[in-house]
Design a protein around this motif. Structure first.
Motif, PDB file in Angstrom:
ATOM      1  N   LYS A  74     -16.311  -5.625   4.198  1.00 54.05           N
ATOM      2  CA  LYS A  74     -17.257  -6.158   5.178  1.00 54.05           C
ATOM      3  C   LYS A  74     -16.849  -5.849   6.620  1.00 54.05           C
ATOM      4  N   ASN A  75     -15.550  -5.844   6.881  1.00 54.09           N
ATOM      5  CA  ASN A  75     -15.068  -5.708   8.253  1.00 54.09           C
ATOM      6  C   ASN A  75     -14.381  -4.379   8.558  1.00 54.09           C
ATOM      7  N   VAL A  76     -13.766  -3.749   7.561  1.00 55.55           N
ATOM      8  CA  VAL A  76     -12.910  -2.591   7.810  1.00 55.55           C
ATOM      9  C   VAL A  76     -13.394  -1.383   7.008  1.00 55.55           C
ATOM     10  N   THR A  77     -13.433  -0.218   7.658  1.00 54.29           N
ATOM     11  CA  THR A  77     -13.714   1.045   6.976  1.00 54.29           C
ATOM     12  C   THR A  77     -12.470   1.913   7.072  1.00 54.29           C
ATOM     13  N   ARG A  78     -11.990   2.429   5.942  1.00 55.63           N
ATOM     14  CA  ARG A  78     -10.793   3.275   5.923  1.00 55.63           C
ATOM     15  C   ARG A  78     -11.234   4.739   5.808  1.00 55.63           C
ATOM     16  N   HIS A  79     -11.126   5.471   6.892  1.00 59.47           N
ATOM     17  CA  HIS A  79     -11.648   6.838   6.943  1.00 59.47           C
ATOM     18  C   HIS A  79     -10.769   7.844   6.215  1.00 59.47           C
ATOM     19  N   LYS A  80      -9.496   7.497   5.959  1.00 57.65           N
ATOM     20  CA  LYS A  80      -8.616   8.434   5.266  1.00 57.65           C
ATOM     21  C   LYS A  80      -8.742   8.328   3.750  1.00 57.65           C
ATOM     22  N   LYS A 127      -6.121  14.082   6.910  1.00 57.17           N
ATOM     23  CA  LYS A 127      -6.796  13.713   8.157  1.00 57.17           C
ATOM     24  C   LYS A 127      -8.040  12.921   7.784  1.00 57.17           C
ATOM     25  N   PRO A 128      -8.497  12.032   8.642  1.00 61.17           N
ATOM     26  CA  PRO A 128      -9.740  11.311   8.335  1.00 61.17           C
ATOM     27  C   PRO A 128     -10.916  12.282   8.198  1.00 61.17           C
ATOM     28  N   LEU A 129     -11.762  12.064   7.204  1.00 61.60           N
ATOM     29  CA  LEU A 129     -12.919  12.939   7.013  1.00 61.60           C
ATOM     30  C   LEU A 129     -13.967  12.647   8.075  1.00 61.60           C
ATOM     31  N   PRO A 130     -14.647  13.681   8.576  1.00 65.15           N
ATOM     32  CA  PRO A 130     -15.728  13.435   9.533  1.00 65.15           C
ATOM     33  C   PRO A 130     -16.920  12.790   8.832  1.00 65.15           C
ATOM     34  N   CYS A 131     -17.765  12.113   9.588  1.00 62.29           N
ATOM     35  CA  CYS A 131     -18.896  11.416   8.970  1.00 62.29           C
ATOM     36  C   CYS A 131     -19.925  12.389   8.408  1.00 62.29           C
ATOM     37  N   LYS A 132     -19.929  13.648   8.847  1.00 64.08           N
ATOM     38  CA  LYS A 132     -20.864  14.623   8.263  1.00 64.08           C
ATOM     39  C   LYS A 132     -20.465  15.004   6.839  1.00 64.08           C
ATOM     40  N   SER A 133     -19.263  14.600   6.403  1.00 63.89           N
ATOM     41  CA  SER A 133     -18.820  14.919   5.047  1.00 63.89           C
ATOM     42  C   SER A 133     -19.433  13.999   3.998  1.00 63.89           C
ATOM     43  N   LEU A 134     -19.992  12.860   4.403  1.00 69.33           N
ATOM     44  CA  LEU A 134     -20.555  11.924   3.438  1.00 69.33           C
ATOM     45  C   LEU A 134     -21.760  12.560   2.751  1.00 69.33           C
ATOM     46  N   GLY A 135     -21.715  12.619   1.425  1.00 72.11           N
ATOM     47  CA  GLY A 135     -22.771  13.267   0.654  1.00 72.11           C
ATOM     48  C   GLY A 135     -22.532  14.742   0.442  1.00 72.11           C
ATOM     49  N   ALA A 136     -21.466  15.296   1.053  1.00 71.77           N
ATOM     50  CA  ALA A 136     -21.191  16.724   0.941  1.00 71.77           C
ATOM     51  C   ALA A 136     -20.381  17.031  -0.315  1.00 71.77           C
ATOM     52  N   LYS A 137     -20.309  18.316  -0.646  1.00 72.18           N
ATOM     53  CA  LYS A 137     -19.553  18.758  -1.817  1.00 72.18           C
ATOM     54  C   LYS A 137     -18.081  18.927  -1.447  1.00 72.18           C
ATOM     55  N   CYS A 138     -17.235  18.762  -2.454  1.00 76.68           N
ATOM     56  CA  CYS A 138     -15.816  19.046  -2.296  1.00 76.68           C
ATOM     57  C   CYS A 138     -15.313  19.699  -3.577  1.00 76.68           C
ATOM     58  N   ARG A 139     -14.098  20.202  -3.533  1.00 78.25           N
ATOM     59  CA  ARG A 139     -13.516  20.869  -4.692  1.00 78.25           C
ATOM     60  C   ARG A 139     -12.334  20.057  -5.194  1.00 78.25           C
ATOM     61  N   VAL A 140     -12.380  19.673  -6.456  1.00 76.23           N
ATOM     62  CA  VAL A 140     -11.259  18.973  -7.088  1.00 76.23           C
ATOM     63  C   VAL A 140     -10.483  20.027  -7.860  1.00 76.23           C
ATOM     64  N   MET A 141      -9.333  20.423  -7.314  1.00 77.09           N
ATOM     65  CA  MET A 141      -8.538  21.484  -7.912  1.00 77.09           C
ATOM     66  C   MET A 141      -7.913  21.005  -9.225  1.00 77.09           C
ATOM     67  N   LEU A 142      -7.723  21.915 -10.153  1.00 72.84           N
ATOM     68  CA  LEU A 142      -7.136  21.559 -11.432  1.00 72.84           C
ATOM     69  C   LEU A 142      -5.620  21.727 -11.424  1.00 72.84           C
ATOM     70  N   TYR A 143      -5.024  21.593 -10.244  1.00 71.75           N
ATOM     71  CA  TYR A 143      -3.573  21.611 -10.113  1.00 71.75           C
ATOM     72  C   TYR A 143      -3.188  20.561  -9.095  1.00 71.75           C
ATOM     73  N   PRO A 144      -1.999  20.003  -9.095  1.00 67.89           N
ATOM     74  CA  PRO A 144      -0.904  20.256 -10.040  1.00 67.89           C
ATOM     75  C   PRO A 144      -1.226  19.695 -11.417  1.00 67.89           C
ATOM     76  N   SER A 145      -0.810  20.410 -12.442  1.00 63.47           N
ATOM     77  CA  SER A 145      -1.148  20.024 -13.809  1.00 63.47           C
ATOM     78  C   SER A 145      -0.048  19.179 -14.433  1.00 63.47           C
ATOM     79  N   GLN A 146      -0.434  18.148 -15.186  1.00 69.68           N
ATOM     80  CA  GLN A 146       0.502  17.289 -15.883  1.00 69.68           C
ATOM     81  C   GLN A 146       0.665  17.722 -17.346  1.00 69.68           C
TER      82      GLN A 146
END
Length: 128
Positions: free
Chosen positions: A37-43, A108-127
């Motif tokens: 309600k009070n705090v937004t964590r941008h990182k 780094k904190p993501l810019p607000c234009k990133s909301l709703g944008a695509k990102c890449r989830v890399m398949l490394y480091p592998s467990q």
């Protein structure tokens, strides 16, 4: 007949084997920052990973790197010469809720234009 391995830059690593290309990342979507309600964590952001629909499927992605690639107005030095593309790196930290959304911490904190944008989830480091 022989296997040809070709590696490109870290942001879009592609391996070609006998003519077919294989992605080393899964597509994701940045939903929102973690907030109350009070705090937004941008990182710390909420990421929806393509093909992950339940909390039980998320532990495979814990610790995996995430890249948010975006285009800027000015060119900066890159590994292959000046480029307009930039990248903010992060990693998956834990699950969020029961429908397969994960939390990711970024350097780094993501810019607000990133909301709703695509990102890449890399398949490394592998467990595995």
């Amino acid at each position: 007949p022989g296997i040809v391995v070709k590696l490109e830059t870290a942001a879009n690593t592609i391996i070609t084997m006998a003519g077919e290309k294989i992605r080393l990342y899964v597509k994701g979507k940045i939903i929102n920052y973690t907030r109350n309600k009070n705090v937004t964590r941008h990182k710390t952001s909420l990421i929806e990973i393509e093909g992950v629909n339940s909390k039980e499927e998320t532990p495979f992605y814990f610790g995996k790197k995430i890249a948010y690639v975006y285009k800027a107005h000015t060119k900066k030095a890159g590994p292959n010469g000046p480029t307009k593309f930039r990248c903010i790196w992060g990693k998956v930290t834990r699950a969020h809720g029961s429908r397969g959304v994960v939390r990711a911490q970024f350097r780094k904190p993501l810019p607000c234009k990133s909301l709703g944008a695509k990102c890449r989830v890399m398949l490394y480091p592998s467990q595995v």
